[in-house]
Scaffold this active site. Structure first.
Site, short mmCIF file in Angstrom:
data_model
loop_
_atom_site.label_atom_id
_atom_site.label_comp_id
_atom_site.label_asym_id
_atom_site.label_seq_id
_atom_site.Cartn_x
_atom_site.Cartn_y
_atom_site.Cartn_z
N SER A 212 96.89 -10.20 47.95
CA SER A 212 96.81 -9.17 46.90
C SER A 212 96.06 -7.83 47.29
O SER A 212 96.15 -7.12 48.23
CB SER A 212 96.52 -9.80 45.46
N GLU A 342 105.72 -14.70 42.39
CA GLU A 342 104.84 -13.52 42.25
C GLU A 342 104.32 -13.62 40.85
O GLU A 342 103.82 -14.32 40.24
CB GLU A 342 105.42 -12.18 42.73
N HIS A 461 102.01 -15.35 42.13
CA HIS A 461 100.95 -14.68 42.79
C HIS A 461 99.71 -15.61 43.15
O HIS A 461 99.22 -16.16 42.02
CB HIS A 461 100.64 -13.41 42.11
#
Ligand SMILES: *[C@@H]1O[C@H](CO)[C@@H](O)[C@H](O)[C@H]1NC(C)=O
Ligand SMILES: *[C@@H]1O[C@H](CO)[C@@H](O)[C@H](O)[C@H]1NC(C)=O
Ligand SMILES: *[C@@H]1O[C@H](CO)[C@@H](O)[C@H](O)[C@H]1NC(C)=O
Ligand SMILES: *[C@@H]1O[C@H](CO)[C@@H](O)[C@H](O)[C@H]1NC(C)=O
Length: 557
Positions: A212, A342, A461
């Site tokens: 990220s 995600e 995610h």
């Protein structure tokens, strides 16, 4: 906090079995000497019962406090006496649960290395840059734990860098040129270059990795004039700085917002900074939630900026897109990945709240640019077309259909599309191999678990991190058997291969990767590896969904 600080052994029972109790007398063996100083660490034990040396909370830069607040980091070059690296450092300022160890004096690095007797030659080094949107997260061992990767012959370093306004304040003038959080990362990489050999690491084999915000950081180090020569391979999971629009050259709007939130004057950069310096790190860290503009959105607030030249050492001097296309990058072998789902779970935060659902329906044109982080150019057209593409122009309801469309829209807009751009650009221009992957596996735990069933419902995610790092603040350790354990074996094998060969593919000695052959991505054949219960090759990752984005925000690749 599941990890009790200062405890020599983090032996967590829970029936996982297999932990070998490190002997107390082994404690004194965790010591290292480098040109900068001497370090005393602790002994710890991996998932498979292997002892390793663990050095925690080492300051790699001077404490960024007082006059050094909002200033670039000052690398530590010499330590007095023996550095006590037996206890975890703090989280950098951010909102946390009461009782969490947080402090502005947070520029620390953890180094984990196999015991000396197990190191016959300098080992490949993996540096991990944490996730958290540039405003949260940490390299601490309770959320970036070494207990899986240290079953491999690698040296793992995890780092903190300053967050939020403390790390990324940028007023667009010489008072706060910006990117200090990235400069912290550079300082940590320089520290690794200067010191890691003393811990058994090979400074000529450094793999920078991140998820990220950390993934975006990794990419930027390939462009930054400050980072050249400090690393040799790279892994970026789930985000990239080549997104819908070029990077900006300041975030003065956020500086003003931060000032207002803390009742500071906003009439000049000097007034803002002078006043913010009188505020405590806690006030600055805790103000994060007030940056939200709709529900908890936008997810991305502070971002990298292209620094204007005021004579300072600049982290970024040109747009990533231009740098990649013009070959002005320090390209290295690169693994790029995203997860299947995600930020899909963000849809539930809207749809399970009728106020927010109504707001999104009634004020789509205002709210969509915030939630999906849309640039100002082409905005009216974008909100219309995205609604059509993802929601078939239907109003949102608390239904599976809306959840699916809205979830994909969140995932693609916030993360997926930028990763797609990066993989396509790098595989075309970098001159170094690019391996592309989608993390598809759903196991016992996820960063999103259904609140009723408590079960994971997708590959969210950050979920790939679960199989690379122990995350004791959040999940129990994975044991040695079962599908999750096999996933740990395979994910850490890919990372180990990347770190030692600059190529994730096995060379015949890893049963856990039997049958895996992962070809590079090329512009013509956009192959990716699906990282699921079994690994399989596929092509054209989410490309049908990304077409609308390509049309809205065209670039030439
Ligand atoms: C090192 O730090 C830990 C944790 O703060 C402390 O308990 C210990 O006494 C320190 N050791 C030395 C030698 O100062
Ligand atoms: C719904 O969202 C609004 C706005 O963020 C919030 O004030 C409210 O508490 C939420 N309702 C529930 C039931 O969570
Ligand atoms: C939305 O649907 C879920 C699952 O059917 C239900 O539990 C929840 O109460 C609903 N929420 C609203 C605001 O309608
Ligand atoms: C989930 O955890 C249990 C208990 O540790 C284990 O037996 C099982 O194999 C795990 N499931 C997966 C998918 O790994």
């Amino acid at each position: 906090m599941l990890l009790v600080l200062g405890v020599v052994l983090a032996v967590i029972g829970q029936g996982l079995g297999g932990y070998v109790q490190a002997k107390n007398e082994a404690r004194d063996e965790a010591s290292a000497v480098t040109p900068s100083g001497q370090f005393k660490g602790i002994m710890d034990v991996t998932r498979r019962g292997r002892q390793f040396e663990s050095y925690r909370g080492i300051r790699y830069a001077e404490p960024p406090v007082g006059n050094l607040m909002f200033q670039p980091p000052k690398l530590m070059v010499k330590y007095d006496g023996v550095v006590n690296a037996t206890a975890e450092g703090p989280y950098c300022p951010q909102p946390t649960e009461p009782g969490t160890y947080v402090d502005e004096d947070c520029l620390t690095i953890n180094v984990h290395t196999p015991v000396k007797s197990a190191r016959s030659k300098p080992l490949p080094v993996i540096v991990y840059m944490h996730s958290g949107g540039f405003y949260a997260g940490s390299g601490r061992s309770d959320i970036a734990g070494p207990h899986y990767l240290l079953d491999r012959d690698v040296v793992l370093a995890t780092i903190n860098y300053r967050l939020g306004s403390l790390g990324f304040l940028s007023t667009g003038d010489e008072l706060a040129p910006g990117n200090n959080g990235f400069k912290d990362q550079v300082a940590a990489l320089r520290w690794v270059r200067d010191n890691i050999a003393g811990f058994g690491g090979d400074p000529h084999s450094v793999t920078i990795t991140g998820c990220s915000a950390g993934a975006s950081s990794v990419m930027l180090h390939m462009i930054s004039p400050m980072s050249e020569g400090l690393f040799h391979r790279a892994i970026s999971m789930s985000w990239s700085p080549v997104d819908k629009a070029p990077l900006r050259s300041d975030m003065n709007d956020l500086a003003v917002k931060q000032a207002r939130l803390l009742n500071c004057p906003t009439d000049s950069s000097k007034a803002i900074i002078d006043c913010l310096k009188t505020k405590s790190w806690k006030e600055l860290g805790d103000s994060l939630d007030s940056f939200a503009e709709f529900a908890y959105d936008p997810i991305g607030i502070w971002l990298p900026i292209i620094e204007k030249d005021f004579g300072q050492e600049r982290f970024l001097t040109m747009q990533p897109l231009d740098a990649i296309k013009e070959g002005k990058i320090h390209a290295v072998p690169y693994i790029i990945s995203q997860t299947k789902d995600e930020f899909f779970w963000k849809a539930y935060t809207i749809l399970e709240n009728s106020t927010l659902t109504n707001q999104m329906n009634e004020e789509w044109d205002r709210v969509a640019p915030i939630a999906f982080m849309l640039p100002t150019t082409n905005r009216n057209n974008a909100v219309r077309q995205l609604k059509q593409a993802y929601l078939h122009d239907k109003p949102l309801t608390n239904s599976t259909e809306s959840a699916d469309g809205l979830g994909k829209l969140y995932g693609d807009s916030v993360i997926g599309f930028s990763v797609h751009r990066l993989a396509n650009l790098m595989s075309r221009h970098s001159g170094q191999p690019v391996w592309y992957a989608e993390f598809d596996y759903t196991g016992n735990h996820s960063h999103y678990e259904n609140p009723v069933t408590k079960k994971p419902t997708g590959a969210a995610h950050h979920d790939d991190l679960i199989y690379i790092f122990s995350l004791r603040a959040v999940f129990p350790d994975i044991g040695r058997d079962g599908p999750d354990a096999e996933m740990v074996d395979r994910m850490t094998a890919l990372w180990y291969n990347m770190a030692r060969y600059g190529d994730p593919n096995p060379r015949g000695d890893q049963p856990e990767l039997k049958g895996v052959h992962w070809p590079r991505m090329t512009p013509q054949k956009r192959t990716y590896l699906s990282l699921d219960k079994t690994f399989s090759l596929r092509e054209n990752l989410k490309e049908d969904r990304f077409q609308v984005w390509e049309k809205l925000y065209p670039i030439s690749y």
